[in-house]
Design a protein around this motif. Structure first.
Motif, PDB file in Angstrom:
ATOM      1  N   ASN A 156      -2.656   1.643   7.616  1.00  0.00           N
ATOM      2  CA  ASN A 156      -2.734   0.336   8.254  1.00  0.00           C
ATOM      3  C   ASN A 156      -3.703  -0.553   7.580  1.00  0.00           C
ATOM      4  N   LEU A 157      -4.855   0.191   7.158  1.00  0.00           N
ATOM      5  CA  LEU A 157      -5.936  -0.748   6.258  1.00  0.00           C
ATOM      6  C   LEU A 157      -5.464  -0.982   4.997  1.00  0.00           C
ATOM      7  N   LEU A 158      -4.543  -0.045   4.405  1.00  0.00           N
ATOM      8  CA  LEU A 158      -4.091  -0.526   3.058  1.00  0.00           C
ATOM      9  C   LEU A 158      -2.986  -1.705   3.316  1.00  0.00           C
ATOM     10  N   LYS A 159      -2.517  -1.723   4.378  1.00  0.00           N
ATOM     11  CA  LYS A 159      -1.530  -2.835   4.381  1.00  0.00           C
ATOM     12  C   LYS A 159      -2.122  -4.338   4.749  1.00  0.00           C
ATOM     13  N   SER A 160      -3.149  -4.366   5.143  1.00  0.00           N
ATOM     14  CA  SER A 160      -3.871  -5.461   5.731  1.00  0.00           C
ATOM     15  C   SER A 160      -4.125  -6.503   4.573  1.00  0.00           C
ATOM     16  N   SER A 161      -4.074  -7.725   4.697  1.00  0.00           N
ATOM     17  CA  SER A 161      -4.207  -8.601   3.640  1.00  0.00           C
ATOM     18  C   SER A 161      -5.574  -8.578   2.812  1.00  0.00           C
ATOM     19  N   ALA A 162      -6.698  -8.154   3.432  1.00  0.00           N
ATOM     20  CA  ALA A 162      -7.855  -7.970   2.996  1.00  0.00           C
ATOM     21  C   ALA A 162      -8.651  -6.566   3.275  1.00  0.00           C
ATOM     22  N   VAL A 163      -8.483  -5.655   2.300  1.00  0.00           N
ATOM     23  CA  VAL A 163      -8.896  -4.320   2.584  1.00  0.00           C
ATOM     24  C   VAL A 163     -10.489  -4.125   2.461  1.00  0.00           C
ATOM     25  N   ASP A 164     -10.937  -3.540   3.685  1.00  0.00           N
ATOM     26  CA  ASP A 164     -12.444  -3.500   3.699  1.00  0.00           C
ATOM     27  C   ASP A 164     -12.629  -2.146   3.041  1.00  0.00           C
ATOM     28  N   LYS A 165     -13.336  -2.327   1.983  1.00  0.00           N
ATOM     29  CA  LYS A 165     -13.527  -1.034   1.030  1.00  0.00           C
ATOM     30  C   LYS A 165     -14.541  -0.081   1.567  1.00  0.00           C
ATOM     31  N   VAL A 166     -15.188  -0.532   2.323  1.00  0.00           N
ATOM     32  CA  VAL A 166     -16.440   0.354   3.087  1.00  0.00           C
ATOM     33  C   VAL A 166     -15.547   1.049   3.862  1.00  0.00           C
ATOM     34  N   LEU A 167     -14.820   0.467   4.820  1.00  0.00           N
ATOM     35  CA  LEU A 167     -13.914   1.237   5.863  1.00  0.00           C
ATOM     36  C   LEU A 167     -13.108   1.998   5.160  1.00  0.00           C
ATOM     37  N   LEU A 168     -12.485   1.620   3.895  1.00  0.00           N
ATOM     38  CA  LEU A 168     -11.511   2.546   3.451  1.00  0.00           C
ATOM     39  C   LEU A 168     -12.212   3.948   3.108  1.00  0.00           C
TER      40      LEU A 168
END
Length: 342
Positions: A156-168
């Motif tokens: 779901n995070l990868l599909k978001s328009s702006a990926v939060d790298k810390v959360l990733l």
């Protein structure tokens, strides 16, 4: 040992009760009379799954709102099916979680449909691993559930328009923790099966069979995820992990899906299921009930003798056949033979 099977609206059966209090039960009858459905009902009470379908509705008799499979052994196990739902009971007490129900009735099913182990989809083979390990290892079941949730969140995070790298990074680290557990337990399971397959291959007089796990990552799992991160961001999915892994079966060091004949493939699958009986018996100190669907039809005389040894060792065995002549006389003399008619 199973003493009785009660079915309601299950497959062909509107109502069926079978007294099966014998160490060997032979279900004999023509095709499409419901012999395999009886084995399916037992397997359902062992694993909560059918070996034939993923749809509960497919097991419910036409136009019926529900179906029941009830197996009476040392305890009473019951699965109630309705459209899109399953309910589980042990001794008439409802079990809310499938994980607490599975594995209490120990069974191994061998069926012509087992060919998926060789030429089926990767997803089917992963389901085989997940089910068989989870039956007796609740920590694996827990890790698999956590992994699935974390994978959903990461995708779901990868599909978001702006990926939060810390959360990733956080989600990736958590995913890897569960993956390491799953990977380790899958490897151990396959190693044990391979050990049992050495003797079983010799007994069945077939070439050396070996199962090889095929991970989608290198030994340094974190490094593998980091190297694929850009690909994940582009495709917006997690491209490696337990959900993408597979295993491959080899016969004399050659891929069985490419080199095994149809007869060899059937024998390989029977051998793997017999190795599974050894695995479960050694793990739990309880010999599982053996469910053999149309097995002898695939074997010649010498191999029938070999399988007969395993049938005799089983706590209880159920055999389906269209002709009683396919079953060795030494088994028939002590068996309960039930004629199944449509």
């Amino acid at each position: 040992m199973i003493s009785k099977i009660n079915l309601r609206n299950f497959r062909l059966f509107e109502k069926k009760s079978l007294n099966v209090n014998n160490s060997l039960v032979i279900l004999c009858g023509n095709n499409a009379t419901g012999k395999t459905s009886i084995l399916e009902a037992i397997y359902l009470c062992s694993t909560t799954k059918s070996h034939r379908t993923n749809l509960a509705e497919a097991m419910i008799r036409d136009s019926s709102p529900f179906a029941i499979s009830e197996v009476i052994a040392e305890r009473k196990y019951k699965v109630v099916l309705s459209k899109g739902n399953k309910s589980y009971f042990i001794d008439d007490r409802e079990i809310k979680k499938a994980g607490e129900f599975i594995g209490n009735l120990s069974c191994v099913m061998s069926s012509p449909l087992d060919l998926y182990l060789i030429d089926g989809s990767k997803a089917e083979r992963r389901k085989f691993l997940d089910l068989e390990i989870s039956l007796f290892d609740k920590s694996y079941l827990n890790s698999a559930a956590k992994y699935k949730k974390l994978l959903y969140e990461r995708n779901n995070l990868l599909k978001s328009s702006a990926v939060d790298k810390v959360l990733l990074d956080i989600l990736t680290d958590e995913l890897i923790k569960e993956l390491e557990i799953i990977y380790s337990k899958r490897l151990s399971f396959i190693e044990l099966l391979n050990n049992y397959l050495i003797d079983i291959s010799r007994d069945l007089q077939i070439e050396n069979i070996k199962i090889k796990y095929m991970p989608t990552y290198d030994s340094d799992i974190r490094k593998s995820f980091k190297s694929r991160e850009q690909m994940d961001l582009i495709t917006k999915v997690t491209n490696i992990g337990a959900h993408r892994d597979d295993f491959k079966i080899y016969i004399n060091d050659k891929p069985a899906d490419e080199y095994a004949s149809e007869g060899q493939a059937r024998l390989i699958c029977i051998a793997i299921k017999l190795s599974l009986t050894r695995y479960k018996a050694n793990l739990t100190k309880i010999v599982p009930i053996l469910l053999l669907d149309d097995v002898f039809a695939a074997l010649d005389g010498n191999r029938i003798k070999s399988v007969t040894k395993y049938v005799k060792r089983a706590k209880q065995a159920f055999i389906t056949t269209t002709s009683i002549s396919e079953v060795p006389a030494e088994l028939i003399k002590d068996a309960l033979v039930l004629m199944i008619e449509k």
